[in-house]
Motif scaffolding. Sequence first.
Motif, PDB file in Angstrom:
ATOM      1  N   UNK A 112       0.962  -1.259   0.100  1.00 14.93           N
ATOM      2  CA  UNK A 112      -0.033   0.143   0.068  1.00 14.93           C
ATOM      3  C   UNK A 112       0.951   1.243  -0.073  1.00 14.93           C
ATOM      4  N   UNK A 113       0.668   2.179  -1.054  1.00 16.38           N
ATOM      5  CA  UNK A 113       1.245   3.442  -0.995  1.00 16.38           C
ATOM      6  C   UNK A 113       0.624   4.242  -0.124  1.00 16.38           C
ATOM      7  N   UNK A 114       1.018   4.894   0.883  1.00 15.85           N
ATOM      8  CA  UNK A 114       0.638   5.858   1.812  1.00 15.85           C
ATOM      9  C   UNK A 114       1.296   7.203   2.239  1.00 15.85           C
ATOM     10  N   UNK A 115       0.719   8.036   2.730  1.00 16.65           N
ATOM     11  CA  UNK A 115       1.542   9.129   3.392  1.00 16.65           C
ATOM     12  C   UNK A 115       1.950   8.878   4.722  1.00 16.65           C
ATOM     13  N   UNK A 116       3.082   9.175   5.119  1.00 17.80           N
ATOM     14  CA  UNK A 116       3.571   8.756   6.628  1.00 17.80           C
ATOM     15  C   UNK A 116       4.042  10.310   7.141  1.00 17.80           C
ATOM     16  N   UNK A 117       3.822  11.174   6.465  1.00 17.36           N
ATOM     17  CA  UNK A 117       4.346  12.642   6.706  1.00 17.36           C
ATOM     18  C   UNK A 117       4.505  13.541   5.522  1.00 17.36           C
ATOM     19  N   UNK A 118       4.970  14.757   5.996  1.00 16.10           N
ATOM     20  CA  UNK A 118       5.241  15.737   4.825  1.00 16.10           C
ATOM     21  C   UNK A 118       4.012  16.761   4.556  1.00 16.10           C
ATOM     22  N   UNK A 119       4.298  17.533   3.868  1.00 13.68           N
ATOM     23  CA  UNK A 119       3.198  18.641   3.303  1.00 13.68           C
ATOM     24  C   UNK A 119       2.214  18.198   2.514  1.00 13.68           C
ATOM     25  N   UNK A 120       1.168  18.679   2.384  1.00 14.05           N
ATOM     26  CA  UNK A 120      -0.024  18.399   1.419  1.00 14.05           C
ATOM     27  C   UNK A 120       0.555  18.335   0.091  1.00 14.05           C
ATOM     28  N   UNK A 121       1.299  19.142  -0.479  1.00 13.52           N
ATOM     29  CA  UNK A 121       1.859  19.380  -2.013  1.00 13.52           C
ATOM     30  C   UNK A 121       2.966  18.639  -1.976  1.00 13.52           C
ATOM     31  N   UNK A 122       3.488  17.809  -0.909  1.00  8.18           N
ATOM     32  CA  UNK A 122       4.930  17.309  -1.025  1.00  8.18           C
ATOM     33  C   UNK A 122       4.772  16.112   0.002  1.00  8.18           C
ATOM     34  N   UNK A 123       4.023  15.215  -0.177  1.00  8.10           N
ATOM     35  CA  UNK A 123       3.842  14.362   0.864  1.00  8.10           C
ATOM     36  C   UNK A 123       5.219  13.339   0.936  1.00  8.10           C
ATOM     37  N   UNK A 124       5.274  13.019   2.145  1.00  7.97           N
ATOM     38  CA  UNK A 124       6.307  11.750   2.292  1.00  7.97           C
ATOM     39  C   UNK A 124       5.539  10.675   2.292  1.00  7.97           C
ATOM     40  N   UNK A 125       6.096   9.653   1.277  1.00  8.89           N
ATOM     41  CA  UNK A 125       5.357   8.332   0.914  1.00  8.89           C
ATOM     42  C   UNK A 125       6.118   7.153   1.519  1.00  8.89           C
TER      43      UNK A 125
END
Length: 385
Positions: free
Chosen positions: A174-187
């Motif tokens: 699963x590809x998911x956000x684990x942090x970062x900004x809305x326009x530059x998510x940490x995936x």
Amino acid sequence: MSDHSTRRSPWLTEDLDLLRELARSFLAREVAPNLWRWGEQGHVDRDLWTRAGAAGLLCLSIPEEYGGGGGTFAHEAVLIEEQARIGDSAFGTSVHSGIVAHYVNAHGTEEQKRRWLPGLASGELVGAIAMTEPGAGSDLRGISTRAVRDGADYRLTGAKTFISNGSQADLVIVVARTGGAPDAPELSLLVVETREAEGFSRGRVLDKVGLKGQDTAELFFDEVRVPSAHLLGGRPGQGFAQLMDQLPQERLIIAVSSVAAMEHALALTVEHVKQRTAFGRELMAFQNTRFTLAECATEAAVARSFVDDCVLRHLRGELDATGAAMAKWWASDRLCRVVDECVQLFGGYGYMTEYPIARAWTDARVQRIYGGTNEIMKEIIARSL
């Protein structure tokens, strides 16, 4: 290389010829007789996976120490070609073996590889990768599925759609956000073992225009607890780099399948126009038929030559994102053009679903969409200029 092509691909070897015989025999026995039924039920039978594993046809290019075949991408390409030769668009082994297993093999920790690869190779585990969401397709920045660290686990929440092997998958990357900004998510990529995942559910098997027998489903994650040990590679924030590393092979798989499907459509059509008559003579006797097929044969031969070169480059570790994007968009675009011309030569029969050429036509269209749309492929190419 299909039966219709007179050119032997330069990457083929005697070992691959033997694999082709094995694959052809297995597919004729286990797959071809069931394609219509699988199309109606929307997925292959679950035990096909374990039968394919027992035959040694899963994870062909994964090292033997993890239960795989110890081969190369060329081994995967032979199986893809043989599936195309019988019009098999139901058995999602290229996603399972050529994509999911390679994410684990390339980026997993040693413990992760030993935990998951043997099961993928045997067919005990069916693999899927969940990137696309209802609101995010080719643009990974639009992903909203989120994984939040909670002690020794992550809590995973979100929805994925158009997931190949989705209704049967035991292992979903699963590809998911684990942090970062809305326009530059940490995936990050999290591996979900679905059998014991509370909060995980599957939606319907989607009713597609083509690929009727290919299991494609919606997946839902509601506060699913994923052990931090199941974060692929062991460190958060590596997802984008991992995706970029593996996407060229995924796109080359689409190119290989597109060329083989082109050759399959051409073979079906040549056989048809030599048997069918109109106005007292074979369709093949008409100049329009001969010229159309001459164009189709040339399109297929040019695509085959280019994609063969890409396979050779990939085997040497030299195929970059630009080359893979070129192969994916060109081959899939040519496939749709060729198969449409072939349908025309079948006349009304070409529009009947019981004819393989009609299924080839509906199956072809999605090749220009998945794996990154062809418009995105052109954008990747343009950035390199």
